[in-house]
Design a protein around this motif. Sequence first.
Motif, PDB file in Angstrom:
ATOM      1  N   SER A  84      -6.462   8.707  -8.821  1.00 31.12           N
ATOM      2  CA  SER A  84      -5.151   8.359  -8.259  1.00 31.12           C
ATOM      3  C   SER A  84      -4.906   9.055  -6.918  1.00 31.12           C
ATOM      4  CB  SER A  84      -4.043   8.734  -9.238  1.00 31.12           C
ATOM      5  OG  SER A  84      -4.171   8.038 -10.460  1.00 31.12           O
ATOM      6  N   SER A 120       1.059   9.454  -5.421  1.00 25.43           N
ATOM      7  CA  SER A 120       1.198  10.838  -4.952  1.00 25.43           C
ATOM      8  C   SER A 120       2.255  11.582  -5.749  1.00 25.43           C
ATOM      9  CB  SER A 120       1.561  10.841  -3.464  1.00 25.43           C
ATOM     10  OG  SER A 120       0.583  10.184  -2.699  1.00 25.43           O
ATOM     11  N   SER A 176       0.780   3.986  -3.024  1.00 23.72           N
ATOM     12  CA  SER A 176       0.246   5.308  -2.685  1.00 23.72           C
ATOM     13  C   SER A 176       1.306   6.396  -2.823  1.00 23.72           C
ATOM     14  CB  SER A 176      -0.325   5.301  -1.267  1.00 23.72           C
ATOM     15  OG  SER A 176       0.641   4.878  -0.329  1.00 23.72           O
ATOM     16  N   SER A 189       0.822  -1.208   0.000  1.00 22.92           N
ATOM     17  CA  SER A 189       0.000   0.000   0.000  1.00 22.92           C
ATOM     18  C   SER A 189       0.858   1.261   0.000  1.00 22.92           C
ATOM     19  CB  SER A 189      -0.921  -0.009   1.223  1.00 22.92           C
ATOM     20  OG  SER A 189      -1.720   1.142   1.263  1.00 22.92           O
ATOM     21  N   ILE A 216      -2.243   1.047  -9.165  1.00 23.94           N
ATOM     22  CA  ILE A 216      -3.344   0.989  -8.201  1.00 23.94           C
ATOM     23  C   ILE A 216      -4.169  -0.270  -8.412  1.00 23.94           C
ATOM     24  CG2 ILE A 216      -5.502   2.101  -7.511  1.00 23.94           C
ATOM     25  CD1 ILE A 216      -4.149   4.801  -8.110  1.00 23.94           C
ATOM     26  N   SER A 263      -3.788   6.761   2.062  1.00 18.92           N
ATOM     27  CA  SER A 263      -3.270   5.442   2.450  1.00 18.92           C
ATOM     28  C   SER A 263      -1.872   5.541   3.051  1.00 18.92           C
ATOM     29  CB  SER A 263      -3.243   4.503   1.243  1.00 18.92           C
ATOM     30  OG  SER A 263      -4.546   4.292   0.728  1.00 18.92           O
ATOM     31  N   GLU A 265      -5.390   7.639  -3.236  1.00 14.13           N
ATOM     32  CA  GLU A 265      -4.419   6.799  -2.541  1.00 14.13           C
ATOM     33  C   GLU A 265      -3.540   7.584  -1.568  1.00 14.13           C
ATOM     34  OE1 GLU A 265      -4.008   3.461  -2.549  1.00 14.13           O
ATOM     35  OE2 GLU A 265      -5.888   3.448  -3.668  1.00 14.13           O
ATOM     36  N   VAL A 266      -3.623   8.921  -1.606  1.00 14.35           N
ATOM     37  CA  VAL A 266      -2.757   9.732  -0.738  1.00 14.35           C
ATOM     38  C   VAL A 266      -3.008   9.409   0.731  1.00 14.35           C
ATOM     39  CG1 VAL A 266      -2.235  12.089   0.012  1.00 14.35           C
ATOM     40  CG2 VAL A 266      -2.525  11.584  -2.425  1.00 14.35           C
TER      41      VAL A 266
END
Length: 255
Positions: free
Chosen positions: A106, A36, A32, A28, A58, A112, A109-110
């Motif tokens: 996208s 980012s 992530s 993860s 992802i 995470s 995912e930050v």
Amino acid sequence: MLFQTIDYVFGTDLQNHHMLHTIQNINSLVVSTCASLGSIYYFTTSSHLFIPYTLKMIMAHCTIDLLMTNKMDLVIHHMITICLGSFFFYKQLPVEDVHFETIILSLTEVSSIFLVGRDWIQKNSPLYELNNYMFISTFFYIRLYLCPKYLLLDTNSNNYFMTTTLTFTDKAWYYGSQYAFMAINVYWGSILIKIICKKLRKCYPSIFSYETSEFCLQFTYYFSLILALYVYSPNINYQWLDISGILLLTYNSGQ
């Protein structure tokens, strides 16, 4: 779910092994972080170069984690994300037309990064509290503000997907995945709000009591009615069913 099946068949306990959880966190964190960095590159250079790669990463992350996790909400989230991401590749939509939609996806995912930090930072450290604040802030801002604003409510985005050469099945695929993705994030957001309210109730029991919450809640329906009338004003004739429901709730809240 693969390891859960192995445990069930062979009587092992791989699912609860700390190494498996560590692998999940590393998976993860790597994805992530790359997502980012790819987003930062996009917003600083306006280049679409890394967008397809971050989206594939992802999807790969979700596929791998599906084999490891036993949490049903994560299973549902990963399946929705794979379904949504595969839409962009299966339909081969030009990146020039959908780059902003994919970059917003996208960006989810930050948060995470900080979710993994909760497992790796010592709980008595000041960084742990800061990490928690960052997780909550990025989760609510990106997943519950940016996503609905630009993926569901944006006029230009909706006009593109509704007027482009997509079949009814394609549109159902895209919007069905979007609303499902929004639903799982709202579910997680409600859990976070519940946790926050519990902590606030412990710190300020007189202000955040159940009685005060119920008292304030009844007035929110009045604001909901005003907002609904404002939002639906361009097409008021088609939204009376929803407005009637809000009006009924507003009336009952004052009883």
